[in-house]
Motif scaffolding. Sequence first.
Motif, PDB file in Angstrom:
ATOM      1  N   ALA A  82       0.846  -1.196   0.000  1.00  0.00           N
ATOM      2  CA  ALA A  82       0.000   0.000   0.000  1.00  0.00           C
ATOM      3  C   ALA A  82       0.883   1.248   0.000  1.00  0.00           C
ATOM      4  N   LEU A  83       0.659   2.129  -0.955  1.00  0.00           N
ATOM      5  CA  LEU A  83       1.389   3.385  -1.063  1.00  0.00           C
ATOM      6  C   LEU A  83       0.381   4.518  -1.238  1.00  0.00           C
ATOM      7  N   THR A  84       0.884   5.702  -1.499  1.00  0.00           N
ATOM      8  CA  THR A  84       0.042   6.871  -1.715  1.00  0.00           C
ATOM      9  C   THR A  84       0.578   7.641  -2.917  1.00  0.00           C
ATOM     10  N   VAL A  85      -0.333   8.197  -3.713  1.00  0.00           N
ATOM     11  CA  VAL A  85       0.093   9.085  -4.805  1.00  0.00           C
ATOM     12  C   VAL A  85      -0.442  10.479  -4.525  1.00  0.00           C
ATOM     13  N   GLU A  86       0.339  11.466  -4.878  1.00  0.00           N
ATOM     14  CA  GLU A  86      -0.045  12.849  -4.628  1.00  0.00           C
ATOM     15  C   GLU A  86      -0.504  13.495  -5.927  1.00  0.00           C
ATOM     16  N   VAL A  87      -1.798  13.729  -6.043  1.00  0.00           N
ATOM     17  CA  VAL A  87      -2.390  14.319  -7.238  1.00  0.00           C
ATOM     18  C   VAL A  87      -3.060  15.633  -6.851  1.00  0.00           C
ATOM     19  N   ARG A  88      -2.666  16.712  -7.501  1.00  0.00           N
ATOM     20  CA  ARG A  88      -3.208  18.050  -7.220  1.00  0.00           C
ATOM     21  C   ARG A  88      -3.104  18.395  -5.734  1.00  0.00           C
ATOM     22  N   LYS A  89      -1.954  18.072  -5.176  1.00  0.00           N
ATOM     23  CA  LYS A  89      -1.621  18.384  -3.784  1.00  0.00           C
ATOM     24  C   LYS A  89      -2.479  17.630  -2.768  1.00  0.00           C
ATOM     25  N   LYS A  90      -3.188  16.598  -3.245  1.00  0.00           N
ATOM     26  CA  LYS A  90      -3.958  15.747  -2.347  1.00  0.00           C
ATOM     27  C   LYS A  90      -3.452  14.313  -2.468  1.00  0.00           C
ATOM     28  N   GLN A  91      -3.510  13.591  -1.367  1.00  0.00           N
ATOM     29  CA  GLN A  91      -3.005  12.230  -1.354  1.00  0.00           C
ATOM     30  C   GLN A  91      -4.145  11.227  -1.546  1.00  0.00           C
ATOM     31  N   HIS A  92      -3.851  10.208  -2.363  1.00  0.00           N
ATOM     32  CA  HIS A  92      -4.844   9.179  -2.673  1.00  0.00           C
ATOM     33  C   HIS A  92      -4.182   7.811  -2.540  1.00  0.00           C
ATOM     34  N   PRO A  93      -4.897   6.816  -1.996  1.00  0.00           N
ATOM     35  CA  PRO A  93      -4.300   5.488  -1.828  1.00  0.00           C
ATOM     36  C   PRO A  93      -3.998   4.820  -3.167  1.00  0.00           C
ATOM     37  N   ALA A  94      -2.889   4.106  -3.198  1.00  0.00           N
ATOM     38  CA  ALA A  94      -2.480   3.344  -4.385  1.00  0.00           C
ATOM     39  C   ALA A  94      -1.946   2.003  -3.931  1.00  0.00           C
ATOM     40  N   LEU A  95      -1.982   1.034  -4.834  1.00  0.00           N
ATOM     41  CA  LEU A  95      -1.564  -0.322  -4.498  1.00  0.00           C
ATOM     42  C   LEU A  95      -0.593  -0.826  -5.566  1.00  0.00           C
ATOM     43  N   VAL A  96       0.561  -1.334  -5.153  1.00  0.00           N
ATOM     44  CA  VAL A  96       1.494  -1.949  -6.091  1.00  0.00           C
ATOM     45  C   VAL A  96       0.839  -3.209  -6.650  1.00  0.00           C
ATOM     46  N   THR A  97       0.790  -3.295  -7.980  1.00  0.00           N
ATOM     47  CA  THR A  97       0.012  -4.337  -8.653  1.00  0.00           C
ATOM     48  C   THR A  97       0.860  -5.026  -9.717  1.00  0.00           C
ATOM     49  N   LYS A  98       0.700  -6.328  -9.830  1.00  0.00           N
ATOM     50  CA  LYS A  98       1.427  -7.073 -10.857  1.00  0.00           C
ATOM     51  C   LYS A  98       0.982  -6.621 -12.244  1.00  0.00           C
ATOM     52  N   MET A  99       1.906  -6.653 -13.180  1.00  0.00           N
ATOM     53  CA  MET A  99       1.588  -6.343 -14.572  1.00  0.00           C
ATOM     54  C   MET A  99       1.763  -7.611 -15.403  1.00  0.00           C
ATOM     55  N   PRO A 100       1.039  -7.741 -16.537  1.00  0.00           N
ATOM     56  CA  PRO A 100       0.153  -6.744 -17.116  1.00  0.00           C
ATOM     57  C   PRO A 100      -1.136  -6.574 -16.311  1.00  0.00           C
ATOM     58  N   PHE A 101      -1.732  -5.397 -16.420  1.00  0.00           N
ATOM     59  CA  PHE A 101      -2.988  -5.129 -15.730  1.00  0.00           C
ATOM     60  C   PHE A 101      -4.129  -5.907 -16.386  1.00  0.00           C
ATOM     61  N   VAL A 102      -4.076  -6.017 -17.706  1.00  0.00           N
ATOM     62  CA  VAL A 102      -5.046  -6.798 -18.476  1.00  0.00           C
ATOM     63  C   VAL A 102      -4.291  -7.966 -19.103  1.00  0.00           C
ATOM     64  N   PRO A 103      -4.756  -9.210 -18.940  1.00  0.00           N
ATOM     65  CA  PRO A 103      -4.018 -10.353 -19.468  1.00  0.00           C
ATOM     66  C   PRO A 103      -3.726 -10.226 -20.969  1.00  0.00           C
ATOM     67  N   THR A 104      -2.504 -10.559 -21.349  1.00  0.00           N
ATOM     68  CA  THR A 104      -2.129 -10.482 -22.761  1.00  0.00           C
ATOM     69  C   THR A 104      -2.671 -11.680 -23.518  1.00  0.00           C
ATOM     70  N   GLN A 105      -2.813 -11.506 -24.835  1.00  0.00           N
ATOM     71  CA  GLN A 105      -3.413 -12.543 -25.673  1.00  0.00           C
ATOM     72  C   GLN A 105      -2.466 -12.965 -26.813  1.00  0.00           C
ATOM     73  N   TYR A 106      -1.170 -12.940 -26.558  1.00  0.00           N
ATOM     74  CA  TYR A 106      -0.194 -13.281 -27.595  1.00  0.00           C
ATOM     75  C   TYR A 106      -0.406 -14.719 -28.069  1.00  0.00           C
ATOM     76  N   TYR A 107      -0.240 -14.926 -29.365  1.00  0.00           N
ATOM     77  CA  TYR A 107      -0.584 -16.223 -29.967  1.00  0.00           C
ATOM     78  C   TYR A 107       0.641 -17.112 -30.128  1.00  0.00           C
ATOM     79  N   THR A 108       0.508 -18.349 -29.691  1.00  0.00           N
ATOM     80  CA  THR A 108       1.551 -19.346 -29.896  1.00  0.00           C
ATOM     81  C   THR A 108       0.979 -20.489 -30.737  1.00  0.00           C
ATOM     82  N   ALA A 109       1.614 -20.755 -31.855  1.00  0.00           N
ATOM     83  CA  ALA A 109       1.133 -21.817 -32.746  1.00  0.00           C
ATOM     84  C   ALA A 109       1.224 -23.159 -32.055  1.00  0.00           C
ATOM     85  N   LYS A 110       0.223 -24.016 -32.289  1.00  0.00           N
ATOM     86  CA  LYS A 110       0.199 -25.351 -31.669  1.00  0.00           C
ATOM     87  C   LYS A 110       0.873 -26.359 -32.580  1.00  0.00           C
TER      88      LYS A 110
END
Length: 416
Positions: free
Chosen positions: A388-416
């Motif tokens: 748990a961290l905080t980000v400062e946006v427009r001089k106000k603090q908002h909670p943020a969370l360190v998150t694994k990437m990718p945020f959206v699962p990738t769909q790269y194709y591997t031939a079978k």
Amino acid sequence: MSQGPRGQAGPYRARRMLRAGCRAALPRRAPGSAPLSGAGGTEAGLKRTPLDALHRARGGRMVPFAGWSLPLHYGQGHLQSHLHTRRRCSLFDVSHMPQTRVYGRDRVRFMESLVVGDIAELKPGQGTLTLLTNERGGIVDDLIVTNTSEDHLYVVSNAGCADKDLAIMRGRAAELQATGSDVHLEVSDNALLALQGPSMARVLQAGLSDDLAKLSFMNSITTTVFGVPGCQVTRCGYTGEDGVEISVPAGQAVELAERLLGVPDVWPAGLAARDSLRLEAGLCLYGNDIDETITPVEAGLLWTLGKRRRAAMDFPGAAVIMAQVKEKPKRKRVGLTSEGPPIRPHTAILGPEGTPVGTVTSGCPSPTLGKNIAMGYVEVAHSRAGTALTVEVRKKQHPALVTKMPFVPTQYYTAK
């Protein structure tokens, strides 16, 4: 907030994101580029791709980027374009990205003297993401290098790094030539089109005699596409979706683009969607997330170093980079999610005590997830997923969370 099918936030959420967050999703200024501008911005001195007239005819909002005039978005807007790419597919003009061919019997030795990857192990038609590094271990550029079946290496680099990359490559080629090595460069004037999204294979297969099911991610073929001969089709892209990049002779680029855009599933897309899509996929933007002051270890790109290259330590900056591998770096690239206003580049990241522990390098509201996402660099002690961290946006603090990437699962194709 309610969430619809993949790639579609609830209606209220989507409208709010479009109003408040679209600007945060715009690509940041690449090194050496003019600032982004809207209608009325100057285009003096900007280069134009072979598709320039097509973009304008289709209502593309043209902006300066890395010395080029490129579409930011089209009439449907950034949000809908982004979601359409996730659900169906979109066509991006990436002709501003330099394409270079490296010829000669010493082409692999030449390339490996500049980058960290194992180019010698690439099979014909196989490519890899690699990094051009300096003697301090910093990332000069990220490149895709393909070992083609036509006796040359094919290199795609970033537009904002075009001049410095070419100067480095030409300088190194001259050094090798002076000692009797056989290597020479050819800068291509081909256009480059990226067709990205889950419908890509069905759309493109209709114009190919080759079987796309046999073409895996990061592999390429030279073929005829919808009647246009001599196209190099590489299964890759910058969206996290299944996609291809098509290097096409400049004089026939419009013909091919029109054929692809004639398919109802295919929409034209611009820089704004490209940026938010790549951020959802956890991919770096040169000049934002990586540059000459950041090493591959700090950037989380250690996987680009070939095993043989690590042992040989024969790439620029090897001593610095391998020392970081052993001792661990002081900072690390991480993903972040947050609530509240969008997180933009240069936003301060604060630790539990409220003291600065890092800085955001890219950020936008995620159209797919319906929440803010970002990446940035933090002190290693604060880099574990779930912190748990905080980000400062427009001089106000908002909670943020360190998150694994990718945020959206990738769909790269591997031939079978």
